[in-house]
Scaffold this motif. Structure first.
Motif, short mmCIF file in Angstrom:
data_model
loop_
_atom_site.label_atom_id
_atom_site.label_comp_id
_atom_site.label_asym_id
_atom_site.label_seq_id
_atom_site.Cartn_x
_atom_site.Cartn_y
_atom_site.Cartn_z
N VAL A 1 32.71 31.44 47.01
CA VAL A 1 33.35 30.18 47.41
C VAL A 1 33.60 29.36 46.15
O VAL A 1 32.71 29.22 45.31
N ALA A 2 34.82 28.83 46.02
CA ALA A 2 35.19 28.07 44.82
C ALA A 2 34.32 26.83 44.67
O ALA A 2 34.05 26.12 45.64
N GLY B 1 24.73 33.80 42.04
CA GLY B 1 25.23 33.51 40.71
C GLY B 1 26.65 32.98 40.76
O GLY B 1 27.06 32.37 41.76
N LEU B 2 27.42 33.22 39.69
CA LEU B 2 28.79 32.76 39.59
C LEU B 2 29.72 33.95 39.45
O LEU B 2 29.36 34.98 38.86
N SER B 3 30.93 33.82 39.97
CA SER B 3 31.99 34.79 39.76
C SER B 3 33.24 34.05 39.34
O SER B 3 33.30 32.82 39.42
N SER B 4 34.24 34.78 38.88
CA SER B 4 35.46 34.15 38.39
C SER B 4 36.67 34.74 39.10
O SER B 4 36.79 35.96 39.22
N HIS B 5 37.57 33.86 39.55
CA HIS B 5 38.86 34.27 40.11
C HIS B 5 39.95 33.55 39.34
O HIS B 5 39.67 32.76 38.43
N SER B 6 41.21 33.81 39.69
CA SER B 6 42.31 33.28 38.89
C SER B 6 42.36 31.77 38.84
O SER B 6 42.89 31.19 37.89
N ASP B 7 41.79 31.10 39.84
CA ASP B 7 41.85 29.64 39.88
C ASP B 7 40.54 28.97 39.50
O ASP B 7 40.35 27.78 39.74
N GLY B 8 39.61 29.73 38.88
CA GLY B 8 38.41 29.09 38.39
C GLY B 8 37.11 29.74 38.84
O GLY B 8 37.10 30.83 39.42
N PRO B 9 35.97 29.05 38.60
CA PRO B 9 34.65 29.60 38.93
C PRO B 9 34.31 29.47 40.41
O PRO B 9 34.70 28.51 41.07
N ALA C 1 30.97 30.13 43.33
CA ALA C 1 29.58 30.46 43.62
C ALA C 1 29.56 31.75 44.43
O ALA C 1 30.30 31.88 45.41
N ALA C 2 28.73 32.72 44.00
CA ALA C 2 28.70 34.03 44.64
C ALA C 2 27.30 34.33 45.15
O ALA C 2 26.31 34.11 44.44
N ALA C 3 27.21 34.82 46.39
CA ALA C 3 25.93 35.18 46.99
C ALA C 3 26.04 36.55 47.63
O ALA C 3 27.02 36.84 48.33
N LEU C 4 25.05 37.40 47.38
CA LEU C 4 25.02 38.75 47.96
C LEU C 4 23.92 38.82 49.01
O LEU C 4 22.78 38.41 48.77
N TYR C 5 24.26 39.36 50.19
CA TYR C 5 23.33 39.42 51.32
C TYR C 5 23.20 40.85 51.83
O TYR C 5 24.16 41.62 51.81
#
Length: 375
Positions: A45-46, A101-109, A111-115
């Motif tokens: 989620v951005a 943690g954090l991930s990156s897409h074309s429009d910015g950082p 928040a990333a969560a793995l379940y």
């Protein structure tokens, strides 16, 4: 109502539209990756979207530090989990946090969560109900990538379709993939304000009457001749952005997205200036082709996010590109006849066109400032 009053209403609507666009932001996407074999779900989620619903900037200095982000971890994961509901015939599945943690897409950082997904019967979930950010942004989409091991498919959650099937029918995967990317192409063109404004500025000269006083006005005043002129502009733009979209999609050529978005914004201002002062020439189709090459890289940045892990890139590219063209044609079918009719009024050349050009140029220059890379 008189024709002049209609023109004034059109101008008022245009001014309100431009005022709202100047403060708007790009429609948001969240990315969900479901691995069927591992029964895991990753949600990106951005951060800019999270800031709309959570107090991430705790000291209110308009900056988000690593400490603030770590302090907000519980709020972020709690808010994300309440907006996701996986289930099967046995009931609702549970999400067990694995990594964050954090991930990156074309429009910015992001928040990333793995379940880990745990269902009551130790089976696999069959549906996902997605309810994030629709209240804040009605154009928001949840992009769901489903990895079956043999193939990767894309599904889209929208405000009107919040429940998404996780089961993949092998017989219809190609058609479903094409349809999904066709839809995404149409949507991206119609909500891509920069691409829309560029096209609208390009078609303005085709609406001018021969004695309107603007440079580039043609000697022919027939509707058919104007349609031919418009067809040349649209074809040039289509060919150009299709070339660079394909090159970027297959990793043959790539440009820094920050520079691409800046040049796209600048192209709108230059196109608006060229209507009054044709510094780039009066051949509008050449202008459409030249800047269309840059716009293709902008389309590619969106396509790259969508196709992350998709197995059949060529089919996805075809669907997305055709969708962009359909969205482009829908825009032109509505805009050109309306502007052509307005052009019969003197107020069109004296007031409507200047206001549109000034507002478009000012908004595009604002985007240039916002998008320009900081050294």
């Amino acid at each position: 109502m008189s024709g002049f009053s209609q023109v004034l209403r059109f101008m008022a609507f245009g001014l309100l539209l431009f005022a709202s666009l100047a403060y708007g932001h790009k429609a948001s996407d969240s990315f969900i990756y479901y691995d069927q074999d591992e029964s895991t779900l990753r949600v990106d989620v951005a951060l800019r979207d999270l800031a709309l619903v959570l107090p991430l900037d705790r000291n209110h200095n308009q900056l988000l530090s690593g400490a603030e982000l770590r302090a907000s971890r519980g709020d972020i994961t709690g808010w994300t989990e309440q907006g996701l509901r996986l289930s099967n015939d046995s009931g609702v599945c549970r999400l067990k946090g694995q990594q964050w943690g954090l991930s990156s897409h074309s429009d910015g950082p992001y928040a990333a969560a793995l379940y880990q997904v745990i269902c009551p019967d130790k089976g696999t979930p069959t549906t996902l109900q997605y309810n994030l950010l629709f209240e804040q942004d009605p154009l928001h989409r949840g992009l769901l990538s489903i990895d079956t091991g043999a193939a990767t498919m894309l599904r889209v959650a929208t405000p009107d379709q919040r429940t998404v099937a996780l089961a993949v029918n092998g017989d219809g995967t190609a058609l479903a993939l094409f349809g999904t990317f066709l839809y995404e192409g149409v949507l991206h063109l119609l909500i891509g304000l920069d691409h829309m404004l560029f096209l609208l500025v390009l078609i303005l000269p085709a609406t001018f009457r021969k004695d309107d006083g603007f440079p580039g006005s043609g000697p022919s005043d027939t509707f058919r001749s104007r349609l031919w002129n418009l067809a040349g502009i649209v074809t040039a733009f289509t060919v150009a952005h299709s070339i660079t979209l394909g090159l970027a999609a297959f990793d043959v050529l790539a440009l820094p997205i920050a520079w691409v978005e800046t040049v796209i914004a600048l192209s709108i201002a230059l196109a608006a200036l060229n209507v009054v002062w044709p510094v780039l020439g009066r051949k509008t189709w050449k202008l459409a082709f030249g800047f269309g090459l840059v716009h293709g890289f902008g389309f590619a940045s969106v396509l790259g996010d969508l196709t992350n892990g998709v197995s059949d890139l060529a089919l996805a590219l075809a669907g997305f590109n055709i969708g962009v063209e359909l969205g482009q044609l829908a825009l032109l079918v509505v805009a050109f006849p309306a502007l052509y009719l307005l052009a019969s009024h003197r107020a069109y050349e004296k007031a409507v066109v200047p206001v549109l050009l000034v507002a478009t140029g000012a908004l595009s220059l604002l985007w240039v400032v916002e998008r320009a890379p900081v050294f």
